[in-house]
Design a protein around this motif. Structure first.
Motif, PDB file in Angstrom:
ATOM      1  N   THR A   1      44.106  47.447  47.555  1.00  0.00           N
ATOM      2  CA  THR A   1      44.662  47.468  46.205  1.00  0.00           C
ATOM      3  C   THR A   1      43.659  48.128  45.253  1.00  0.00           C
ATOM      4  O   THR A   1      42.528  48.445  45.636  1.00  0.00           O
ATOM      5  CB  THR A   1      44.926  46.035  45.689  1.00  0.00           C
ATOM      6  OG1 THR A   1      43.691  45.472  45.214  1.00  0.00           O
ATOM      7  CG2 THR A   1      45.493  45.152  46.784  1.00  0.00           C
ATOM      8  N   ASN A   2      44.065  48.298  44.015  1.00  0.00           N
ATOM      9  CA  ASN A   2      43.156  48.802  42.987  1.00  0.00           C
ATOM     10  C   ASN A   2      42.499  47.683  42.190  1.00  0.00           C
ATOM     11  O   ASN A   2      41.705  47.944  41.292  1.00  0.00           O
ATOM     12  CB  ASN A   2      43.897  49.734  42.029  1.00  0.00           C
ATOM     13  CG  ASN A   2      43.928  51.165  42.539  1.00  0.00           C
ATOM     14  OD1 ASN A   2      42.903  51.698  42.967  1.00  0.00           O
ATOM     15  ND2 ASN A   2      45.091  51.784  42.517  1.00  0.00           N
ATOM     16  N   ASP A   3      42.835  46.427  42.507  1.00  0.00           N
ATOM     17  CA  ASP A   3      42.234  45.302  41.809  1.00  0.00           C
ATOM     18  C   ASP A   3      40.807  45.050  42.293  1.00  0.00           C
ATOM     19  O   ASP A   3      40.393  45.513  43.373  1.00  0.00           O
ATOM     20  CB  ASP A   3      43.073  44.036  42.013  1.00  0.00           C
ATOM     21  CG  ASP A   3      44.097  43.856  40.907  1.00  0.00           C
ATOM     22  OD1 ASP A   3      44.246  44.776  40.083  1.00  0.00           O
ATOM     23  OD2 ASP A   3      44.755  42.805  40.873  1.00  0.00           O
ATOM     24  N   SER A   4      40.057  44.307  41.510  1.00  0.00           N
ATOM     25  CA  SER A   4      38.674  44.004  41.864  1.00  0.00           C
ATOM     26  C   SER A   4      38.619  43.045  43.053  1.00  0.00           C
ATOM     27  O   SER A   4      39.613  42.392  43.408  1.00  0.00           O
ATOM     28  CB  SER A   4      37.953  43.371  40.673  1.00  0.00           C
ATOM     29  OG  SER A   4      38.441  42.051  40.450  1.00  0.00           O
ATOM     30  N   ILE A   5      37.419  42.951  43.649  1.00  0.00           N
ATOM     31  CA  ILE A   5      37.207  42.010  44.749  1.00  0.00           C
ATOM     32  C   ILE A   5      37.578  40.601  44.309  1.00  0.00           C
ATOM     33  O   ILE A   5      38.339  39.893  44.984  1.00  0.00           O
ATOM     34  CB  ILE A   5      35.729  42.041  45.199  1.00  0.00           C
ATOM     35  CG1 ILE A   5      35.365  43.414  45.756  1.00  0.00           C
ATOM     36  CG2 ILE A   5      35.463  40.955  46.242  1.00  0.00           C
ATOM     37  CD1 ILE A   5      33.863  43.602  45.968  1.00  0.00           C
ATOM     38  N   ALA A   6      37.043  40.179  43.164  1.00  0.00           N
ATOM     39  CA  ALA A   6      37.271  38.819  42.685  1.00  0.00           C
ATOM     40  C   ALA A   6      38.741  38.558  42.407  1.00  0.00           C
ATOM     41  O   ALA A   6      39.265  37.474  42.728  1.00  0.00           O
ATOM     42  CB  ALA A   6      36.435  38.556  41.434  1.00  0.00           C
ATOM     43  N   ASP A   7      39.433  39.528  41.809  1.00  0.00           N
ATOM     44  CA  ASP A   7      40.845  39.330  41.475  1.00  0.00           C
ATOM     45  C   ASP A   7      41.690  39.116  42.728  1.00  0.00           C
ATOM     46  O   ASP A   7      42.574  38.250  42.752  1.00  0.00           O
ATOM     47  CB  ASP A   7      41.382  40.529  40.691  1.00  0.00           C
ATOM     48  CG  ASP A   7      40.888  40.550  39.256  1.00  0.00           C
ATOM     49  OD1 ASP A   7      40.419  39.504  38.774  1.00  0.00           O
ATOM     50  OD2 ASP A   7      40.965  41.617  38.620  1.00  0.00           O
ATOM     51  N   VAL A   8      41.426  39.895  43.767  1.00  0.00           N
ATOM     52  CA  VAL A   8      42.210  39.739  45.003  1.00  0.00           C
ATOM     53  C   VAL A   8      41.880  38.424  45.692  1.00  0.00           C
ATOM     54  O   VAL A   8      42.782  37.693  46.133  1.00  0.00           O
ATOM     55  CB  VAL A   8      41.980  40.932  45.959  1.00  0.00           C
ATOM     56  CG1 VAL A   8      42.728  40.707  47.271  1.00  0.00           C
ATOM     57  CG2 VAL A   8      42.429  42.241  45.311  1.00  0.00           C
ATOM     58  N   LEU A   9      40.604  38.099  45.786  1.00  0.00           N
ATOM     59  CA  LEU A   9      40.224  36.845  46.443  1.00  0.00           C
ATOM     60  C   LEU A   9      40.748  35.626  45.701  1.00  0.00           C
ATOM     61  O   LEU A   9      40.939  34.561  46.291  1.00  0.00           O
ATOM     62  CB  LEU A   9      38.699  36.759  46.566  1.00  0.00           C
ATOM     63  CG  LEU A   9      38.015  37.772  47.488  1.00  0.00           C
ATOM     64  CD1 LEU A   9      36.510  37.549  47.500  1.00  0.00           C
ATOM     65  CD2 LEU A   9      38.570  37.708  48.905  1.00  0.00           C
ATOM     66  N   GLU A  10      41.000  35.778  44.405  1.00  0.00           N
ATOM     67  CA  GLU A  10      41.476  34.661  43.598  1.00  0.00           C
ATOM     68  C   GLU A  10      42.980  34.441  43.751  1.00  0.00           C
ATOM     69  O   GLU A  10      43.485  33.373  43.398  1.00  0.00           O
ATOM     70  CB  GLU A  10      41.136  34.910  42.128  1.00  0.00           C
ATOM     71  CG  GLU A  10      41.105  33.659  41.280  1.00  0.00           C
ATOM     72  CD  GLU A  10      40.432  33.886  39.943  1.00  0.00           C
ATOM     73  OE1 GLU A  10      39.732  32.978  39.468  1.00  0.00           O
ATOM     74  OE2 GLU A  10      40.609  34.983  39.359  1.00  0.00           O
ATOM     75  N   HIS A  11      43.697  35.417  44.304  1.00  0.00           N
ATOM     76  CA  HIS A  11      45.149  35.316  44.480  1.00  0.00           C
ATOM     77  C   HIS A  11      45.483  34.278  45.548  1.00  0.00           C
ATOM     78  O   HIS A  11      45.303  34.524  46.742  1.00  0.00           O
ATOM     79  CB  HIS A  11      45.726  36.666  44.916  1.00  0.00           C
ATOM     80  CG  HIS A  11      46.379  37.425  43.808  1.00  0.00           C
ATOM     81  ND1 HIS A  11      47.509  36.975  43.164  1.00  0.00           N
ATOM     82  CD2 HIS A  11      46.073  38.616  43.250  1.00  0.00           C
ATOM     83  CE1 HIS A  11      47.867  37.864  42.247  1.00  0.00           C
ATOM     84  NE2 HIS A  11      47.006  38.870  42.271  1.00  0.00           N
TER      85      HIS A  11
END
Length: 344
Positions: free
Chosen positions: A199-209
């Motif tokens: 994805t184009n989201d940050s590492i933290a944003d994806v891991l937080e999903h």
């Protein structure tokens, strides 16, 4: 050290560590394939940018074809896919009693030791955040674990010396008798980074999903189980807890590890992985083949199929070839394979 410290690869890892060594007064010679970067280093020096520190040092650099002489210590800092070619190229420049330290991602110590021998190979694990920004410029985005160890777990004079040098860059660097445990631990975490790079989201944003946590958990579990099958005890770092990704893990421990990884990555100015940068910015192949296909091959030999890892490799390759985009649709394709139990 009387001879220069030779750093082979002056990008994110090599450039950052090398700049700190130069600033501390050590004689460093960089080797890099990119002539524009080499020219910039020689003409204007190396600039470290970002929130940790900003400073500039003079630098000396050559391309591999222009390198002369032999060196007792070579730090190999190339992308994993260039390990074999770089190791073969550096062999004539390594003194008979010298050694190579791998400051890379993946199980590159296997490749290096196959070429120059285990006795001439020193292992390391690094997790700090850095990016190559352009000729003569490197971003140092966040501090993290730096670990060094002999492949056989022994304590040696060269290990002590290397730890002292690395401590110039990272004061909290440590030595370990379990370097393979750290390298296999990084593979589990690395698989998560490859997934976030879909994805184009940050590492933290994806891991937080929370929606993607079961898929990501299963992915890291494949690498953890494979390490266990080889009687390697994967080590944790910077929020990544291998125990959270074993089949019998307490869900609360898994949730805690995800929360800790998110928190760690929120502190770094390097918001996206180098994998994402290769795909989205530099438009080049990632390290997916050397990093994840080697574990897949090991798994196949042990009867451990690793279907989700194989699916992830295919998705990354699809993006590399322009067949898929960097989007949650691509991460959803990984999730769908997990949900259906079909990861072919």
């Amino acid at each position: 050290m009387t001879a220069p410290l030779l750093i082979w690869g002056a990008g994110a890892i090599g450039g950052t560590v090398g700049a700190y060594m130069i600033r501390a007064g050590y004689d460093v010679l960089f080797v890099d394939q990119a002539k524009d970067h080499v020219d910039a280093l020689n003409e204007a020096g190396l600039a470290i940018e970002g929130p940790i520190e900003e400073f500039h040092v003079p630098a000396r650099a050559v391309t591999p074809d222009d390198l002369d002489g032999t060196f007792p210590v070579i730090w190999l800092c190339t992308k994993a896919q260039h390990t074999e070619d770089a190791t073969r190229a550096l062999v004539p420049h390594l003194t008979p009693d010298g050694y190579v330290l791998s400051l890379q991602n993946g199980l590159n110590e296997m490749t290096i030791s196959d070429i120059i021998g285990r006795g001439s190979t020193l292992g390391a694990f690094v997790n700090f955040g850095a990016d190559y920004l352009g000729p003569g410029r490197v971003l140092f985005g966040g501090r993290a674990a730096v670990v060094v160890g002999e492949l056989d777990g022994s304590q040696t004079d060269r290990l002590t010396q290397t730890h002292r040098l690395l401590s110039v860059f990272e004061p909290n660097a440590i030595t370990t008798p379990h370097i393979w445990g750290y390298l296999w631990g990084k593979l589990g975490y690395g698989a998560l980074l490859f997934a976030t790079a879909l994805t184009n989201d940050s590492i933290a944003d994806v891991l937080e999903h929370v929606e993607y946590r079961p898929t990501l958990t299963a992915l890291a579990r494949e690498l953890t189980v494979l390490a266990d099958a080889q009687q390697v005890d994967p080590q944790g770092f910077n929020g990544y807890d291998p125990a959270a990704f074993r089949p019998d893990a307490d869900p609360l421990i898994t949730t805690a590890s995800f929360a800790a990884m998110v928190a760690h990555n929120r502190t770094s100015a390097k918001t996206h992985s180098g994998i994402w940068r290769d795909l989205a910015v530099r438009k080049r192949r990632t390290e997916v083949d050397p990093q994840l296909t080697k574990p897949i091959e090991v798994g196949a030999a042990l009867g451990h199929p690793m279907p989700l890892t194989r699916r992830l490799v295919t998705l990354i390759q699809d993006i590399e070839q322009g067949h898929r985009s960097l989007s949650y649709d691509t991460l959803d394709a990984l999730k769908a394979a997990f949900d259906k139990g079909d990861c072919s």
